[in-house]
Design an enzyme around this catalytic site. Structure first.
Site, PDB file in Angstrom:
ATOM      1  N   SER A 311      34.927  46.910  34.662  1.00 42.20           N
ATOM      2  CA  SER A 311      35.005  46.619  36.091  1.00 42.20           C
ATOM      3  C   SER A 311      34.774  45.134  36.385  1.00 42.20           C
ATOM      4  CB  SER A 311      34.019  47.524  36.831  1.00 42.20           C
ATOM      5  OG  SER A 311      34.269  47.532  38.216  1.00 42.20           O
ATOM      6  N   ASP A 322      42.037  33.911  30.914  1.00 48.05           N
ATOM      7  CA  ASP A 322      43.353  33.485  31.398  1.00 48.05           C
ATOM      8  C   ASP A 322      43.372  32.033  31.854  1.00 48.05           C
ATOM      9  OD1 ASP A 322      44.212  36.008  30.854  1.00 48.05           O
ATOM     10  OD2 ASP A 322      44.763  36.553  32.904  1.00 48.05           O
ATOM     11  N   LYS A 336      38.728  49.407  33.527  1.00 50.40           N
ATOM     12  CA  LYS A 336      38.628  49.900  34.905  1.00 50.40           C
ATOM     13  C   LYS A 336      39.106  48.788  35.838  1.00 50.40           C
ATOM     14  CE  LYS A 336      35.527  51.777  38.434  1.00 50.40           C
ATOM     15  NZ  LYS A 336      35.792  50.747  39.455  1.00 50.40           N
TER      16      LYS A 336
END
Length: 416
Positions: A311, A322, A336
């Protein structure tokens, strides 16, 4: 004659009214129980991420359940739960007043229980451990991420909702509880006896350690994204910077998530510019959260992740990966990628409703898939005291990566 015609006309109008129902008795006023059910239905109707409602006729579902007898609050709660079950989304659920209060405490203070973060695995529909809370009875007993909780004190968890299971595991300090667990690779379930305890939710552990070539290394372990997590991490970075930290390891292993905003704010402590996360609502509209240009350090960073990283932890890990701010070491994360909001109901209960999904800055949807680390390192079973030691192979791999970064930076400096 005119009077007779007038009387016949009135009779005809009355007959038409009876046939077409335009003179039917007015609808009965809604009871308090029906009002509560309607309240829950409207929240989901305007907020749920999937505007097809799992390809179900949401209005028809409401009409069906509202016609059922609702004589008391337990019947109403059951009707709401049955209504929500049509969404086939274990994260959208009713929270009865006691459960709602407990969930709010779980993200802000402390709790009493065994110290497990749990979820319903959407693929197997079984109650599954996301992660034990560090230092809790469950952690000390060796319960691991992805263990399946089959029974709680003999009650099959297949008969319980997610929040009913959580409520059964909480309780008075010092009281015993038995969990029946299944684990991959085991032939038969195992009973684990635990004693409930008061569990502190202080989410951050930080210390200055010896890094590559004896350089000062800041080690930060974040166990949960609670209300005070951002301030605690910021304080830890500030203190470690003053102590001369030249690189960092951020340990998100077994961190099950928590508050979305905390995940975003902690990412801003590490990233000066760039997108942190994209959110996608029911209309498919992208929203985004950006870095604020106020990173506290630009030192090299490695992030440790495993199957219990979920999460908000995945939002943070994805943002750092990224944006090229950090490399991830460990195992693929939990997966999740859904965002829930909490909504108050008028009787003190609440609804947790999936309102959006998120994508990493590279537009990767990780729900049910997880984030793959840059360097995969399986974690052998270690004790809590062995975290960050030679027995911790993931930690050792992180040190090796930092050493390579130091060598590369040194080489670049010589050639300049």
């Amino acid at each position: 004659m005119h009077r007779r015609v007038f009387q016949m006309a009135i009779l005809f109008v009355l007959q038409v009214a009876l046939v077409f129902g335009s003179w039917a008795q007015p609808a009965m006023a809604l009871t308090d129980e029906q009002k509560l059910l309607n309240e829950a239905w409207r929240i989901v109707n305007r907020s749920y991420v999937d505007d097809t409602f799992n390809h179900k006729n949401w209005r028809s579902i409401r009409e069906k359940v509202v016609k059922a007898p609702l004589n008391d609050r337990p019947q109403t709660y059951t009707a709401i739960q049955e209504m929500l079950a049509n969404l086939d989304d274990p994260f959208t659920r009713l929270l009865k007043p006691e459960q709602y209060r407990s969930l709010q405490v779980n993200t802000s203070g402390e709790l009493t229980g065994v110290g497990l973060q749990i979820a319903i695995d959407p693929q197997t529909n079984t109650l599954t451990v996301i992660a034990p809370i560090t230092g809790s009875p469950a952690d000390r007993a060796g319960i691991q991420p992805l263990d399946r909780i089959l029974k709680i004190d003999g009650t099959p968890t297949s008969e319980l909702s997610l929040d009913e299971a959580a409520t059964k595991m909480r309780g008075r300090v010092g009281t015993p509880i038995t969990l029946t667990l299944g684990r991959a690779g085991r032939d038969s379930p195992e009973d684990i006896q635990l004693v409930r305890a008061r569990i502190s939710l202080n989410p951050v552990y930080a210390e200055l350690q010896s890094g590559p070539e004896n350089s000062p290394l800041g080690y930060i372990r974040l166990s949960q994204f609670s209300a005070n997590a951002t301030a605690e991490v910021a304080h830890a970075i500030d203190r470690l910077e003053k102590q001369g930290a030249a690189a960092y390891i951020l340990d998100l292993r077994n961190n099950p998530g928590g508050l979305l905003q905390a995940g975003i704010e902690i990412a801003r402590l590490w990233i000066d510019s760039g997108t942190i996360v994209y959110t996608v609502n029911r209309q498919g509209i992208l929203g985004s959260f950006e870095a604020s240009g106020q990173a506290l350090t630009g030192d090299p960073l490695i992030v440790l992740v495993n199957k219990g990283t979920a999460s908000a932890s995945e939002i943070l890990a994805g943002a750092l990966q990224d944006n090229g701010r950090a490399q991830l070491v460990g195992e693929k994360t939990f997966g999740k990628g859904l965002i829930q909001s909490l909504f108050d109901l008028s009787d003190g209960s609440g609804l947790a409703v999936t309102v959006a999904k998120y994508e990493t800055p590279n537009h990767t949807d990780i729900n049910k898939l997880g984030i793959a680390p840059d360097r995969v390192v399986p974690l052998e079973s270690i004790t809590r005291d062995q975290i960050g030691t030679e027995a911790d192979l993931q930690y050792q791999a992180a040190l090796q990566l930092l050493k390579q970064k130091t060598i590369m930076a040194s080489g670049m400096g010589q050639g300049a």
